[in-house]
Motif scaffolding. Sequence first.
Motif, short mmCIF file in Angstrom:
data_model
loop_
_atom_site.label_atom_id
_atom_site.label_comp_id
_atom_site.label_asym_id
_atom_site.label_seq_id
_atom_site.Cartn_x
_atom_site.Cartn_y
_atom_site.Cartn_z
N PHE A 183 0.82 -1.21 0.00
CA PHE A 183 0.00 0.00 0.00
C PHE A 183 0.86 1.26 0.00
O PHE A 183 0.60 2.22 -0.72
N GLN A 184 1.93 1.27 0.84
CA GLN A 184 2.81 2.45 0.88
C GLN A 184 3.47 2.69 -0.48
O GLN A 184 3.64 3.84 -0.90
N THR A 185 3.84 1.60 -1.17
CA THR A 185 4.49 1.76 -2.47
C THR A 185 3.51 2.34 -3.49
O THR A 185 3.84 3.28 -4.24
N THR A 186 2.27 1.79 -3.54
CA THR A 186 1.29 2.33 -4.49
C THR A 186 0.94 3.77 -4.15
O THR A 186 0.79 4.62 -5.04
N ASP A 187 0.85 4.06 -2.84
CA ASP A 187 0.53 5.44 -2.43
C ASP A 187 1.65 6.40 -2.85
O ASP A 187 1.39 7.49 -3.35
N LYS A 188 2.90 5.96 -2.67
CA LYS A 188 4.02 6.84 -3.05
C LYS A 188 4.08 7.01 -4.57
O LYS A 188 4.37 8.09 -5.07
N LEU A 189 3.77 5.89 -5.31
CA LEU A 189 3.73 5.99 -6.77
C LEU A 189 2.63 6.97 -7.20
O LEU A 189 2.85 7.84 -8.07
N ASP A 190 1.44 6.84 -6.61
CA ASP A 190 0.32 7.71 -6.99
C ASP A 190 0.63 9.17 -6.66
O ASP A 190 0.34 10.07 -7.46
N ARG A 191 1.20 9.40 -5.47
CA ARG A 191 1.50 10.80 -5.11
C ARG A 191 2.58 11.38 -6.01
O ARG A 191 2.53 12.54 -6.42
N GLY A 192 3.60 10.55 -6.31
CA GLY A 192 4.63 11.04 -7.22
C GLY A 192 4.09 11.31 -8.60
O GLY A 192 4.42 12.32 -9.24
N MET A 193 3.23 10.39 -9.10
CA MET A 193 2.63 10.58 -10.42
C MET A 193 1.71 11.80 -10.43
O MET A 193 1.61 12.52 -11.43
#
Length: 940
Positions: A41-51
């Motif tokens: 979840f943290q990885t997808t959240d960081k990917l989404d926020r970065g994107m």
Amino acid sequence: MAATVAGVMLLLTFATLQLVGHTLTKQVEHEIGDNLAELAFQTTDKLDRGMYERYREVKLMAERHEITDPAVPAETKRAVLDSMQDTHPYYAWIGLTDNAGKVKVATKHLLEGADVSRRPWFTAAYQNSYLHDVHEAVLLARFLPNPRGEPKRFFDIAFPYYGKDGTIVGVLGTHLSWQWAGEVERSVLRPLAERKGVDTLILSKGGAVLLGPKEYADKVLHQDSLLQAQRGGNGAQIETWPDGKRYLVGYSRSLGHRSYPGLGWTVLVRQPLDEAYQPVEALKDKILWSGLGGAALVALLVWALARDITQPLRTITRHADALQAGNAHDIPPIRSRLAEVQILQSALNALLGKVRLNEQGLRELNATLEARVLERTVELHKAVDDTRKSEQRVKAIIDTALDAFVGVDAQGRITDWNPRAEEIFGWTRAEALGRTVTETIIPPRLREGHDNGMRRFSLSASSDVVGKRLQLSAMRRHGDEFPVEMTIGLINAGDTHFFGAFIQDISVRKRIEDELARERELLDAVLDSIDVGVVVCSREGAISVFNRAAREIHGLAPAQVPQDQWAGHYDLFMPDGRTPMRKEQIPLLRAMHGELLENIEVVVKPKQAAPRHLLASGRALHAADGTNIGAVIALKDVTALKESARRLEASERRLRTITDNLPVLIAYIDRAERYQFANGTYEKWYGIAPADMIGKSVKDVFGEEMYLRDQPFLRQNLGGQAIRFEAEVAGPDGTKTVEVVGIPDMQDGKCVGTYVLSSDISEAKQHQEMLNRIARTDSLTGLPNRRSYDERLAEAVQRAQRSGHAIALMFLDVDHFKQINDTLGHAVGDAVLAEFAQRVKSSVRITDTVCRLAGDEFTVILERLKTVEEASLVAAKILKAFERPFVLDGGERRVSTSIGVAYACDWPIDIPALGNEADKALYTAKREGRGRFAVKDMRA
């Protein structure tokens, strides 16, 4: 004894091994699964926020004047793009194209002049699709440095950009290096992967591996965890992968962030099961080997002890056999630590001495026997009569005896059978007399041994069973076996003999004894298997029970020492571990004196081991009649618990220090909506001390109004769903905008509480609102721009349709504006436009909307109209405002405007048609001589 003890220890070892292994496996699976799911979840959240940041940056770049304005030189635009690339190295390429797909300006001059009209990102930008998923480089592959020779991979973000007239004049496209996602993965998960063999895979919407182990590169997976994530789930599960291994897999799916819609990526974080269960297997091996070693050691000690006890008895038996055979006169001294052996040896030697004296006396008596025979003969006749009478008395006694009596002759046949024997065995006297005792009361399995014993007696005239109390098995008439206690007497009658046996049915007593023995055995096994020390003493203070745990705690075996020496002998100290315990403070003695003890803290400091912290509980023991018979004390070793409590206190202190200094509200709320934890930031923001919040409900802390506002989110969160929402909260420093994130605390599939984190996003919100205002406001006139115009016109049409009022749209421009720019310059032209905007805005109602589209093009949206004449009045008022000349740097100048008005009151209204009609009316006004207005009534 050794084999039995070893077997019991092995059985307990294997039972413990199975229980511990099963429990720890489930616990490790649950904890590591939650951790892997959280990492995914943290990885997808960081990917989404970065994107989201990249998506917003590109969108804002497409609206920047210095990039999209055709009047800005190409070199200036390139410098802006290069600056953006230098600031964010993940932009591998940024370029501007025209509508034909030709690259006009690009970073580092790459692909300038190239045709990209066939590239998917270019065509998608015109279809309102601004994202393109990961792909390998096509045109840029040969231009970008690639020292490792790996294929270059990008994902694209492209937005159209507009000219001053609001039409699309090209596309701003960017290629972002996929290396960015790798950096996100490394920053979140790589340290954990290096320590525990955790792999991370990032998959596209179609299931293709975009980032992960080399063996899965670009492959399409169909794992069940991927399907669960694509359904919107976030969790963990165990599954088998194509390499044939089983993994614990955490999964999460990208859902986008704010305006960024997301690409449907999925993150899988996996760990091999053998890695996850390694601590469990190590503990099981340790338990197994410890149990085997303990069983072997205890068996050896029991064997040695049993051998030491039985050796002297075997020696005595050997000498006793020699004495019986007449080969020895005394039993020589035997060395043994058992006092009973010495007593037995002395008793046998004393018995031998008495036998010798008896033999001497017999020889002396024999000399006088013949002299007395005659005398006895006379007396015999008299005795016969007495015997007959005695037989009658004996028969009466036997018939009324409580025990069964069975008389048996030398051939083993029953000669006497009393009523009690009839009751016990079921045979009547008449049926029993004359039958052999073997077939009547001896069970079949014992008959051969009984017959052999009768034959041995007939040969030796002696038996080991005569005169002794024996416990045997007997048989009733119907074949049922039951235990009996038997005493056999021998009656010699000249050349023959008779046996008389008193038999007692001990079935009930035997059953009670067996039950007591089983209970005692069970009690001993329980006491030696539990980890609680148990000590029992008699009322005189003698230690009678000192179980295994007690011996391990004290490092001693029980010893019968005086009570006033117990504290020193057993190394007993007060809870501080320094003060020796006085006699009256010893828990066992306090219990003996009638005191009821519960969890009294004691410290034991064995000579060769570390101190042990104990909790002692105990009470006095009483017999059924209330007599004091001693006391019992239970000792619970809490050394590890106290050490854990100390470490936990230190950990909580560190955690409290960290959380209290974070600029984020952190709290834990249980199922009853009560605070169980709150950090110090609550006091900084709201003036509420965390200690005053613990145990109170959310409603009690923040009041009814805020509670009712946030209650739906809290109920959803405590239902097991993660939440994220924004809210306005008031505090001593004013109102803040906070972003609230709720993470449910799941245990065994149930939500037992939630972790709530609230961060202040007031400045971010203000910045976002400022950007939105800038993006929707014309910088020269301060009026809404084209983008805002489209939104406000749509909203006005919806309001008009709901209210039933008419609406009118005006198109205005400055007459001969090009001539003003050409003769007086752009600065004067800008001043004319600014003054033009102010005069139009001051001529309409506050409820009407004035916008600048581009250049000298303006619009006015008129709402809540009843007739077309009202629109004409507003247009005439605007024309009147331009009768007064404009004061410019070059002097006064008259400026006029032409107005086209489209009036509509029939629903639904076609917004594009409304704009077309207003544009046609504007050109009608220009053809008729400018400085006037024309109205198009769409009802006609």
